[in-house]
Design a protein around this motif. Structure first.
Motif, PDB file in Angstrom:
ATOM      1  N   LEU A   1       1.023  -1.205  -0.044  1.00 35.46           N
ATOM      2  CA  LEU A   1      -0.119  -0.091   0.137  1.00 35.46           C
ATOM      3  C   LEU A   1       0.718   1.352  -0.099  1.00 35.46           C
ATOM      4  O   LEU A   1       0.526   2.414  -0.669  1.00 35.46           O
ATOM      5  CB  LEU A   1      -1.071  -0.125   1.278  1.00 35.46           C
ATOM      6  N   GLY A   2       1.996   1.378   0.857  1.00 39.27           N
ATOM      7  CA  GLY A   2       2.864   2.522   0.694  1.00 39.27           C
ATOM      8  C   GLY A   2       3.383   2.834  -0.526  1.00 39.27           C
ATOM      9  O   GLY A   2       3.367   3.956  -0.994  1.00 39.27           O
ATOM     10  N   THR A   3       3.933   1.602  -1.179  1.00 38.14           N
ATOM     11  CA  THR A   3       4.301   2.142  -2.617  1.00 38.14           C
ATOM     12  C   THR A   3       3.435   2.627  -3.335  1.00 38.14           C
ATOM     13  O   THR A   3       3.602   3.402  -4.242  1.00 38.14           O
ATOM     14  CB  THR A   3       4.825   0.799  -3.033  1.00 38.14           C
ATOM     15  N   GLN A   4       2.272   1.870  -3.388  1.00 34.70           N
ATOM     16  CA  GLN A   4       0.843   2.560  -4.247  1.00 34.70           C
ATOM     17  C   GLN A   4       0.702   3.936  -4.183  1.00 34.70           C
ATOM     18  O   GLN A   4       0.487   4.772  -4.971  1.00 34.70           O
ATOM     19  CB  GLN A   4      -0.235   1.444  -4.113  1.00 34.70           C
ATOM     20  N   VAL A   5       0.756   4.466  -2.627  1.00 39.44           N
ATOM     21  CA  VAL A   5       0.295   5.692  -2.426  1.00 39.44           C
ATOM     22  C   VAL A   5       1.425   6.613  -3.020  1.00 39.44           C
ATOM     23  O   VAL A   5       1.018   7.513  -3.502  1.00 39.44           O
ATOM     24  CB  VAL A   5       0.168   5.612  -0.862  1.00 39.44           C
ATOM     25  N   ALA A   6       2.668   6.366  -2.805  1.00 41.36           N
ATOM     26  CA  ALA A   6       3.707   7.045  -3.260  1.00 41.36           C
ATOM     27  C   ALA A   6       3.730   7.070  -4.883  1.00 41.36           C
ATOM     28  O   ALA A   6       3.692   8.304  -5.152  1.00 41.36           O
ATOM     29  CB  ALA A   6       5.153   6.321  -2.950  1.00 41.36           C
ATOM     30  N   LEU A   7       3.514   6.095  -5.566  1.00 38.73           N
ATOM     31  CA  LEU A   7       3.221   6.051  -6.840  1.00 38.73           C
ATOM     32  C   LEU A   7       2.206   7.080  -7.323  1.00 38.73           C
ATOM     33  O   LEU A   7       2.471   7.945  -8.372  1.00 38.73           O
ATOM     34  CB  LEU A   7       3.405   4.929  -7.582  1.00 38.73           C
ATOM     35  N   ALA A   8       1.052   6.736  -6.715  1.00 35.15           N
ATOM     36  CA  ALA A   8      -0.280   7.647  -6.935  1.00 35.15           C
ATOM     37  C   ALA A   8       0.136   8.878  -6.581  1.00 35.15           C
ATOM     38  O   ALA A   8      -0.299   9.879  -7.771  1.00 35.15           O
ATOM     39  CB  ALA A   8      -1.349   7.348  -6.290  1.00 35.15           C
ATOM     40  N   SER A   9       0.815   9.357  -5.732  1.00 33.00           N
ATOM     41  CA  SER A   9       1.091  10.892  -5.284  1.00 33.00           C
ATOM     42  C   SER A   9       1.920  11.254  -6.599  1.00 33.00           C
ATOM     43  O   SER A   9       1.993  12.646  -6.970  1.00 33.00           O
ATOM     44  CB  SER A   9       1.834  10.933  -4.054  1.00 33.00           C
ATOM     45  N   MET A  10       2.845  10.444  -7.382  1.00 33.09           N
ATOM     46  CA  MET A  10       3.675  11.135  -8.261  1.00 33.09           C
ATOM     47  C   MET A  10       3.012  11.667  -9.613  1.00 33.09           C
ATOM     48  O   MET A  10       2.963  12.511 -10.322  1.00 33.09           O
ATOM     49  CB  MET A  10       4.555   9.965  -8.767  1.00 33.09           C
ATOM     50  N   HIS A  11       1.796  10.650  -9.599  1.00 31.38           N
ATOM     51  CA  HIS A  11       0.808  11.055 -10.767  1.00 31.38           C
ATOM     52  C   HIS A  11       0.129  12.371 -10.527  1.00 31.38           C
ATOM     53  O   HIS A  11       0.011  13.341 -11.508  1.00 31.38           O
ATOM     54  CB  HIS A  11      -0.118  10.011 -10.889  1.00 31.38           C
ATOM     55  N   LEU A  12      -0.278  12.530  -9.425  1.00 33.27           N
ATOM     56  CA  LEU A  12      -1.047  13.648  -8.892  1.00 33.27           C
ATOM     57  C   LEU A  12      -0.059  14.886  -8.829  1.00 33.27           C
ATOM     58  O   LEU A  12      -0.580  15.884  -9.515  1.00 33.27           O
ATOM     59  CB  LEU A  12      -1.831  13.462  -7.733  1.00 33.27           C
ATOM     60  N   THR A  13       0.867  14.892  -8.524  1.00 36.48           N
ATOM     61  CA  THR A  13       2.143  15.813  -8.641  1.00 36.48           C
ATOM     62  C   THR A  13       2.312  16.381  -9.898  1.00 36.48           C
ATOM     63  O   THR A  13       2.282  17.633  -9.914  1.00 36.48           O
ATOM     64  CB  THR A  13       3.312  15.169  -7.610  1.00 36.48           C
ATOM     65  N   THR A  14       2.533  15.568 -10.773  1.00 42.83           N
ATOM     66  CA  THR A  14       2.927  16.036 -11.995  1.00 42.83           C
ATOM     67  C   THR A  14       1.779  16.687 -12.611  1.00 42.83           C
ATOM     68  O   THR A  14       1.883  17.913 -13.240  1.00 42.83           O
ATOM     69  CB  THR A  14       3.297  14.894 -12.771  1.00 42.83           C
ATOM     70  N   GLY A  15       0.387  16.270 -12.516  1.00 46.13           N
ATOM     71  CA  GLY A  15      -0.550  16.974 -13.032  1.00 46.13           C
ATOM     72  C   GLY A  15      -0.605  18.443 -12.201  1.00 46.13           C
ATOM     73  O   GLY A  15      -1.123  19.288 -13.053  1.00 46.13           O
ATOM     74  N   VAL A  16      -0.467  18.532 -11.154  1.00 54.66           N
ATOM     75  CA  VAL A  16      -0.718  19.644 -10.549  1.00 54.66           C
ATOM     76  C   VAL A  16       0.309  20.751 -10.627  1.00 54.66           C
ATOM     77  O   VAL A  16      -0.010  21.887 -11.084  1.00 54.66           O
ATOM     78  CB  VAL A  16      -0.784  19.611  -8.976  1.00 54.66           C
ATOM     79  N   ILE A  17       1.437  20.193 -10.884  1.00 55.91           N
ATOM     80  CA  ILE A  17       2.743  21.124 -11.404  1.00 55.91           C
ATOM     81  C   ILE A  17       2.296  21.641 -12.546  1.00 55.91           C
ATOM     82  O   ILE A  17       2.679  22.834 -13.155  1.00 55.91           O
ATOM     83  CB  ILE A  17       3.778  20.482 -10.960  1.00 55.91           C
TER      84      ILE A  17
END
Length: 151
Positions: free
Chosen positions: A117-133
């Motif tokens: 789950l931690g890996t999934q959350v970290a990877l998901a946050s990368m998707h969101l981060t790139t879109g927000v940036i």
């Protein structure tokens, strides 16, 4: 004395590409640094970033994969931005929103792979981060350009 005139070349395409490239470089740099920081923080916290996407062999997500999957979409966005640049502010606004939307709708993708789950959350946050940036840089650039025109 005879003068020969050379064909005139326009620098407009170069300016368009340059104007599309500048925000893409900012987005690419900030998103790459942020996403690698998320990866390194996750590793520091004990995440192994071992994933097995459905129907694929197991793999470990590393810095190269994070950089590639961050920078490739940004490069595609920059190419689309360069093409759409001549269509004005509405196209620019649309592309800012499209990038954010893609970041949001791809956020659940890591949860479809077999991983902790931690890996999934970290990877998901990368998707969101790139879109927000992407959204923040494009909208911020538009706001700054609008202020210069009005000022």
């Amino acid at each position: 004395m005879s003068t020969t005139s050379l064909p005139q070349t326009s620098s407009a395409p170069q300016r368009t590409v340059g104007r599309a490239l500048a925000p893409a470089l900012v987005v690419g740099g900030v998103a790459a640094i942020t996403n690698v920081a998320i990866l390194l923080l996750g590793r520091t916290l004990g995440l192994d970033f071992a994933v097995q996407p459905a129907g694929q062999a197991p793999m470990t997500v590393g810095v190269v994969m994070v950089l590639a999957t961050t920078l490739l979409p940004v490069a595609i966005g920059a190419a689309v931005l360069a093409v759409m640049r001549s269509r004005g502010r509405r196209a620019h606004t649309l592309l800012a929103g499209v990038g954010l939307t893609l970041g949001i709708i791809t956020t659940p993708a890591p949860f479809t792979a077999s991983a902790d789950l931690g890996t999934q959350v970290a990877l998901a946050s990368m998707h969101l981060t790139t879109g927000v940036i992407w959204f923040a840089v494009l909208r911020g650039r538009m706001t700054a350009q609008g202020a210069r025109r009005e000022g």
